[in-house]
Every structure is written in structure tokens, then in C-alpha cells.
Design an enzyme around this catalytic site. Structure first.
Site, PDB file in Angstrom:
ATOM      1  N   ASP A 122       0.810  -1.225   0.000  1.00 34.54           N
ATOM      2  CA  ASP A 122       0.000   0.000   0.000  1.00 34.54           C
ATOM      3  C   ASP A 122       0.837   1.267   0.000  1.00 34.54           C
ATOM      4  OD1 ASP A 122       1.040  -0.051   2.521  1.00 34.54           O
ATOM      5  OD2 ASP A 122      -0.871   0.083   3.581  1.00 34.54           O
TER       6      ASP A 122
ATOM      7  N   GLU B 158       3.233   2.137   2.228  1.00 37.84           N
ATOM      8  CA  GLU B 158       3.842   2.472   3.514  1.00 37.84           C
ATOM      9  C   GLU B 158       5.292   1.981   3.555  1.00 37.84           C
ATOM     10  OE1 GLU B 158       1.459   0.920   6.648  1.00 37.84           O
ATOM     11  OE2 GLU B 158      -0.219   2.305   6.262  1.00 37.84           O
TER      12      GLU B 158
ATOM     13  N   LYS C 147      16.342  42.510  -6.591  1.00 39.62           N
ATOM     14  CA  LYS C 147      15.224  41.924  -7.332  1.00 39.62           C
ATOM     15  C   LYS C 147      13.970  41.975  -6.482  1.00 39.62           C
ATOM     16  CE  LYS C 147      15.608  37.184  -5.661  1.00 39.62           C
ATOM     17  NZ  LYS C 147      15.916  35.795  -5.937  1.00 39.62           N
TER      18      LYS C 147
ATOM     19  N   ARG D 135      10.216  39.618  -5.938  1.00 42.07           N
ATOM     20  CA  ARG D 135       9.602  38.329  -6.235  1.00 42.07           C
ATOM     21  C   ARG D 135       8.083  38.494  -6.099  1.00 42.07           C
ATOM     22  NH1 ARG D 135      11.704  33.323  -6.614  1.00 42.07           N
ATOM     23  NH2 ARG D 135      13.709  33.864  -5.679  1.00 42.07           N
TER      24      ARG D 135
ATOM     25  N   THR E   9      14.225  26.374  -9.472  1.00 46.55           N
ATOM     26  CA  THR E   9      13.768  26.398 -10.867  1.00 46.55           C
ATOM     27  C   THR E   9      14.757  27.124 -11.773  1.00 46.55           C
ATOM     28  OG1 THR E   9      12.505  28.421 -10.507  1.00 46.55           O
ATOM     29  CG2 THR E   9      11.355  26.330 -10.172  1.00 46.55           C
ATOM     30  N   ALA E  10      15.798  27.713 -11.190  1.00 53.42           N
ATOM     31  CA  ALA E  10      16.887  28.396 -11.915  1.00 53.42           C
ATOM     32  C   ALA E  10      16.459  29.704 -12.574  1.00 53.42           C
ATOM     33  CB  ALA E  10      17.533  27.469 -12.959  1.00 53.42           C
TER      34      ALA E  10
END
Length: 313
Positions: A39, A41, A194, A196, A225-226
Site C-alpha cells: 500500500d 507504507e 530583485k 519576487r 527552478t533556476a
């Protein structure tokens, strides 16, 4: 404690790193089976005695984070019930570290929750590297050894012997880390300003510092995510940098990260193996440095009740 046997165990998160650490220590990785029931686990069976032993569990909580967290908790519980003298959770990458404060109403502080469950499972100590927020150490009621990745990255870039170089922080929050690298390689510091607007989205506003004709080294704790690192590299070249390198301790590399790095102007991305880089993400631009000697030496010092901070003095 130093007279007690040292044992190293690991889950499935980064077995190669665990083997490297065990080789450094001159021991074998402990005999433990990590499986799944039908299952889904998690089943963990410790196949050797740990009674009275000083046990170190190597398990970064990287993707799939929830699976690896449960492996860590169940293994700690199994070792505690098997009468291990002391259990140290060695978490080169601490998952959920970016949820360390309430940014909006009704936000969870998941980094604190993680500290609670690791302690409740039976860990006596935690070893980790480059927490996203150093204050997370204070979430624990057990000792935490927080190791920096900068010395490993600095050694690599010193060997490059660049003529003119500048270390760049991709945001205001990373200035302390960037300054540490800059001091270690004898370079000036620049900062990208910067904003965000939403998670995993960033916009470059200004670059503060002298870049003209220099090799720029961008440093962060995580490349996810670069987006930040690739946008930043482009901005640095537009503002006069000769070439751009990027480096980080934790190569999360999720979603579009690899495609973005492939198409970016970054000459090389230097990371460590706190998180394994799978073959499908091992592009030529990525250079992986091992943290095994650092973690191995920290384990020796903890086992022998010596100072860990002396490693960096």
C-alpha cells in the site's frame, strides 16, 4: 562516548553520499533494508545490532521530500527502540527550510514542524548544511551543527585563478553568504536587487557593484527552478561582466531548471552533492563537488566530542 562504536546508516535519499562518507570514516554503511509495503507504507528493518552505538543517519530530505522525511523518521525510531546510545540525523539538505516564517496570515511554519517531528522521533542531534535561514537552528531543542558549503566552493574557484573576479549575491538576503565567498577568494562584492511577485518568479531591478570586464560568480544556497540565477546571469552580462559562473550548495533543480540552464549564458554551474544530481539532469554545464570529507570530519569530531567549529577557523 568516543569509546562507543560509530555506525553509519542511510535511507534512499542519497546512498552514494552515504557510501562516500562511510569510506572517509573507514566503516561500512550499516545493514538496513528500506522497502515499501504493497500500500506504499515504508518498511525499515535494521539488520545488525546498534545497542550502545553512536549512530549517524545520512538522509537529506530532498525530492520526493515527504518520502525521504518518513524514511528518516522511521529509521530514527527503529534505532532508538534498538537501544542506540546516541542518534544523529545528518541532513545535508533540510527540506521545508523555505517555510520558516509566516509571510501571510494563516501560513504554517513548516520548518519548525520538521524540527519538532525529528526531535520527537528520537534524534539526539542534527547535522545540516547551509540552511535557507540560519535561525532554523533555534527551532530545535537538541544540538544542531550547521556546516557552511562556502569553503568547498571557495576552494574550487581559488584553483581557477581568475584575473579579475567579482562575487554576486542574487538578492539582498544572500549578502552574508556572498561576502563569505568574496573574502575567501579575495574578490569584491556585487548585489542584484530583485523583487519576487510570487513564488518561483523573480524580476531583476538593479545591480549594485563594479562588474566591467570581470568574471562574475553568482552564489546562492539553493538553485530550484533556476529562474533567479539565469535572469541574474543575463543582467550581469548586460552590465559589463566578461563571463558568468553560478554556484550553490543545494541543486534542487526542479521543473524547468535544466532547460533554463542549458539555454542560459552561464558558463558553469558548480554545486555540491548534498542532493544527488540524477543522470537526466547531469548536463555538461554542471560541476558537482563532494561534501563527504566535510561531513565525514564533522562526524568524527562529534563522535570524539571535539569542536566542529574548529573545522572552519
Amino acid at each position: 562516548m568516543a569509546s562507543k562504536e560509530l555506525k553509519v546508516f542511510c535511507g534512499n535519499a542519497n546512498r552514494e553520499l552515504a557510501r562516500e562518507i562511510a569510506d572517509y570514516l573507514g566503516v561500512a554503511v550499516g545493514d538496513a533494508k528500506v522497502k515499501r509495503f504493497q500500500d506504499g507504507e515504508i518498511s525499515i528493518v535494521i539488520e545488525e545490532s546498534v545497542r550502545g552505538a553512536d549512530v549517524f543517519v545520512i538522509q537529506p530530505t530532498c525530492a520526493p521530500a515527504n518520502e525521504h522525511i518518513m524514511e528518516l523518521l522511521i529509521m530514527i525510531d527503529a534505532l532508538r527502540r534498538a537501544s542506540a546510545r546516541r542518534i544523529t540525523a545528518v541532513m545535508p539538505y533540510y527540506g521545508y527550510a523555505r517555510q520558516e516564517r509566516k509571510a501571510r496570515a494563516r501560513d504554517p511554519i513548516t520548518a519548525k514542524l520538521m524540527a519538532n517531528v525529528i526531535t520527537s522521533a528520537g534524534a539526539d542531534r542534527v547535522v545540516t548544511m547551509d540552511l535557507h535561514a540560519p535561525a532554523i537552528q533555534g527551532f530545535f531543542d537538541i544540538p544542531v551543527d550547521h556546516l557552511p558549503g562556502v569553503p568547498i566552493l571557495a576552494q574550487y574557484f581559488r584553483e581557477k585563478e581568475f584575473e579579475q573576479v567579482c562575487v554576486v549575491s542574487p538578492d539582498i538576503g544572500g549578502v552574508t553568504r556572498a561576502r563569505s565567498l568574496a573574502e575567501r577568494i579575495g574578490a569584491p562584492l556585487a548585489i542584484i536587487d530583485k523583487r519576487r511577485p510570487e513564488p518561483n518568479v523573480s524580476e531583476i531591478m538593479h545591480v549594485i557593484g563594479e562588474l566591467e570586464g570581470r568574471t562574475a560568480i553568482m552564489i546562492d544556497d539553493i538553485i530550484d527552478t533556476a529562474g533567479t540565477i539565469t535572469q541574474g546571469a543575463k543582467a550581469l552580462l548586460e552590465r559589463g561582466a566578461k563571463e558568468v559562473y553560478a554556484c550553490c550548495t543545494h541543486p534542487v533543480l526542479s521543473g524547468p531548471a535544466i532547460e533554463r540552464l542549458k539555454q542560459s549564458v552561464i558558463k558553469e554551474v558548480v554545486v555540491t552533492n548534498t542532493i544527488p544530481v540524477p543522470p537526466d539532469k547531469a548536463i555538461p554545464q554542471i560541476r558537482v563537488l563532494s561534501v563527504a570529507p566535510l561531513l565525514g570530519e564533522a562526524i568524527v569530531r562529534i563522535h570524539e566530542d571535539l569542536s566542529v567549529s574548529k573545522l572552519f577557523s
